[in-house]
Design an enzyme around this catalytic site. Structure first.
Site, PDB file in Angstrom:
ATOM      1  N   GLU A 112       4.952  27.028  12.424  1.00 34.84           N
ATOM      2  CA  GLU A 112       3.596  26.503  12.258  1.00 34.84           C
ATOM      3  C   GLU A 112       2.606  27.632  12.512  1.00 34.84           C
ATOM      4  O   GLU A 112       2.700  28.335  13.512  1.00 34.84           O
ATOM      5  CB  GLU A 112       3.404  25.332  13.249  1.00 34.84           C
ATOM      6  CG  GLU A 112       1.980  24.901  13.508  1.00 34.84           C
ATOM      7  CD  GLU A 112       1.247  24.378  12.271  1.00 34.84           C
ATOM      8  OE1 GLU A 112       1.727  23.446  11.637  1.00 34.84           O
ATOM      9  OE2 GLU A 112       0.179  24.956  11.942  1.00 34.84           O
TER      10      GLU A 112
ATOM     11  N   HIS B 147       4.084 -11.845  28.799  1.00 38.18           N
ATOM     12  CA  HIS B 147       4.918 -11.005  29.668  1.00 38.18           C
ATOM     13  C   HIS B 147       6.388 -11.253  29.349  1.00 38.18           C
ATOM     14  O   HIS B 147       6.770 -12.394  29.142  1.00 38.18           O
ATOM     15  CB  HIS B 147       4.641 -11.328  31.133  1.00 38.18           C
ATOM     16  CG  HIS B 147       5.501 -10.524  32.064  1.00 38.18           C
ATOM     17  ND1 HIS B 147       5.260  -9.193  32.312  1.00 38.18           N
ATOM     18  CD2 HIS B 147       6.612 -10.860  32.767  1.00 38.18           C
ATOM     19  CE1 HIS B 147       6.180  -8.734  33.144  1.00 38.18           C
ATOM     20  NE2 HIS B 147       7.016  -9.725  33.438  1.00 38.18           N
TER      21      HIS B 147
END
Ligand code: FAD
Length: 475
Positions: A209, A451
């Site tokens: 990169e 939950h």
């Protein structure tokens, strides 16, 4: 048989059947407009055939194999054998199902489908060359046209996609075996998604990169989390190096040479090199000049917030109209263009656009970051919930990352959010809704969350921003 040159007319002509074009065509037809959709290749465009869907299919399949093979902690001992050709066949089946669905939906909504390549003759006419010898062409006159011709992978000097070992994302998503060694040029989202995918298939992946970090444009802590995980999968990063050339190697493979700004060269042995340095618009093959449509200096068609070009009768949507180059943005632009043509007061609002990167872990963002909020004159308040404090994350074995929410201190309005972690691409939908509807931190915290779920982390991040978190220490 030579069909010859015929001439037809339509109220709305859409060029390109990707997520920008086919969605625009369906909405225009739903509005009662006579609509024609021209596609030269495959329904669904890059997204369904060579982009979002095939990449996510591979990411899921390789992730599954990797997970099963690395679950000793959960008491699972397995060494899955991966048949890459079989994986590709499954991916092709998914793609076929979706592209077939797009064609059926277009027909069921009354969209006229034309196969061929369109070019402008004037600002009210295109010529469509039908594929194959002797298939002829037709001229279609339109009241309005929506250009949705998308984008293609960019080449870099010395790396032509015509050369077998040089792959674009398109070829990388169609291989029937995994290379032993792969050099990936570019650590943007496509390079990172594919590096992780191939690393999980056992390929030795080297990423080069030019910039000094992966995932430019994302905040440091987010990019770092993903890069570290990729490193733990064996991906080898070399930053500050640009790909210079490739040549045949002595071992039947290739050698990819890179160069730093100061001229320092390095070489990496590989079997293939994937070039993922960005995408450019498909606008140069349309004879836009004949219609008088203007582009910017990179070839992107310039549009306003109603997807209009500088020519009254012509609109442009999706990748060809520039950043953000995302399927869902193209679709939204397509809907807006169709509704504007139908005479409705539609317009684009880019404030609440979610974006996801399907790396391991995933990244998803929407709205403003803390620094962007400050730049826009807000006094940002930030709340964060790490996944390692989430019960559900622990039960999935994926505890890297966090949910971060950014709000305006004075009003409590949720301005944005950044998530890195499991199912980030799904979780961001709640924050996108919050930003879009102008919800406050209290709106999110007073919503009861199921939950145990990962979504509780979004609620906890909002509680944290209010100094009221229960399961993590308040800032
Ligand atoms: P396209 O999908 O490119 O479609 C354009 C169509 O126009 C094509 O079918 C083409 O054949 C046709 N066409 C071009 N010229 C002509 C002509 N003259 N006549 C007739 N037809 C023509 N986006 C996301 O949101 N999420 C993701 O996870 C994601 N992953 C990606 C992964 C990869 C590897 C790649 C390459 C892209 C990914 N994208 C993703 C980006 C996404 O694919 C594009 O943003 C999206 O496809 C753009 O849609 P579009 O309709 O503008 O163009």
């Amino acid at each position: 048989m030579v069909v010859g040159d015929i001439s037809t007319g339509t109220e709305v002509l859409v060029i390109g059947a990707g997520p920008g074009g086919y969605v625009a065509a369906i909405r225009a037809a739903q509005k009662g407009l006579d609509t024609t959709l021209v596609e030269r290749d495959a329904y669904g465009g890059t997204c369904l055939n060579h982009g979002c869907i095939p990449s996510k299919a591979y990411i899921t399949a390789t992730g599954l194999a990797h997970e099963v093979g690395n679950a000793e902690e959960m008491g699972i001992h397995a060494d899955p054998a991966v048949d890459v050709a079989g994986m590709r066949d499954w991916k092709d089946g998914v793609v076929d199902q979706l592209t077939g669905g797009v064609e059926k939906l277009c027909k069921a909504n009354g969209v006229n489908l034309v196969e061929g390549t369109a070019r402008f003759d004037s600002e009210t006419k295109v010529r469509v060359a039908h594929g194959g010898e002797g298939q002829g062409s037709e001229t279609i006159e339109f009241d309005h046209c929506i250009v949705a011709t998308g984008s293609r992978p960019m080449e870099i000097p010395g790396f032509s996609f015509a050369d077998e070992p040089v792959l674009s994302s398109r070829e990388a998503l169609a291989l029937d075996s995994a290379p032993d060694r792969l050099v990936v040029v570019g650590a943007g989202y496509i390079g990172m998604e594919l590096s992780t995918t191939y690393a999980k298939l056992g390929t030795d992946v080297t990423v080069v990169e030019m910039l000094d970090s992966a995932l430019p444009g994302y905040e440091d802590d987010i990019a770092r989390t993903v890069r570290k995980r990729a490193e733990s999968l064996g991906v080898d990063f070399h930053f500050g190096e640009g790909a210079a050339e490739w040549r045949e190697g002595n071992d039947g493979g290739i050698v990819v040479a890179t160069e730093t700004d100061s001229g320092e060269r390095s070489e990496y042995a590989a079997d293939d090199v994937l070039v993922a340095v960005g995408r450019e618009p498909v606008s140069d093959t349309l004879d836009l000049d004949a219609a008088g449509v203007e582009t910017d200096d990179r070839g992107f068609v310039e549009t306003d917030d109603q997807a209009r070009t500088n020519v009254e009768s012509i609109f442009a949507v999706g990748d060809v109209a520039g950043e953000p180059m995302l399927a869902h943005v193209g679709s939204k632009e397509g809907i807006v263009a169709a509704e504007v043509i139908a005479g409705e007061p539609a317009a684009l609002d880019y404030q609440a656009i979610p974006a996801a990167v399907f790396t391991d872990p995933e990244i998803a963002t929407v709205g403003l970051t803390e620094s962007e909020a400050a730049e826009e004159g807000f006094t940002p308040v930030v709340g964060q919930m790490p996944f390692n404090a989430s019960g559900r994350a622990l039960t999935t074995g994926h505890t890297e990352g966090f949910v971060r929410v950014v709000a305006d201190e004075e009003t409590g309005f949720v301005l944005g959010g950044q998530i890195v972690g499991p199912e980030a691409s799904e979780l961001v939908a709640e924050l996108a809704l919050a930003v879009e509807m102008g919800a406050t931190l209290e709106d999110v915290t007073s919503t009861i969350h199921t939950h145990p779920t990962l979504a509780e982390a979004t609620m906890e991040a909002c509680e944290n921003a209010l100094g009221q978190a229960i399961h993590t220490l308040n800032r």
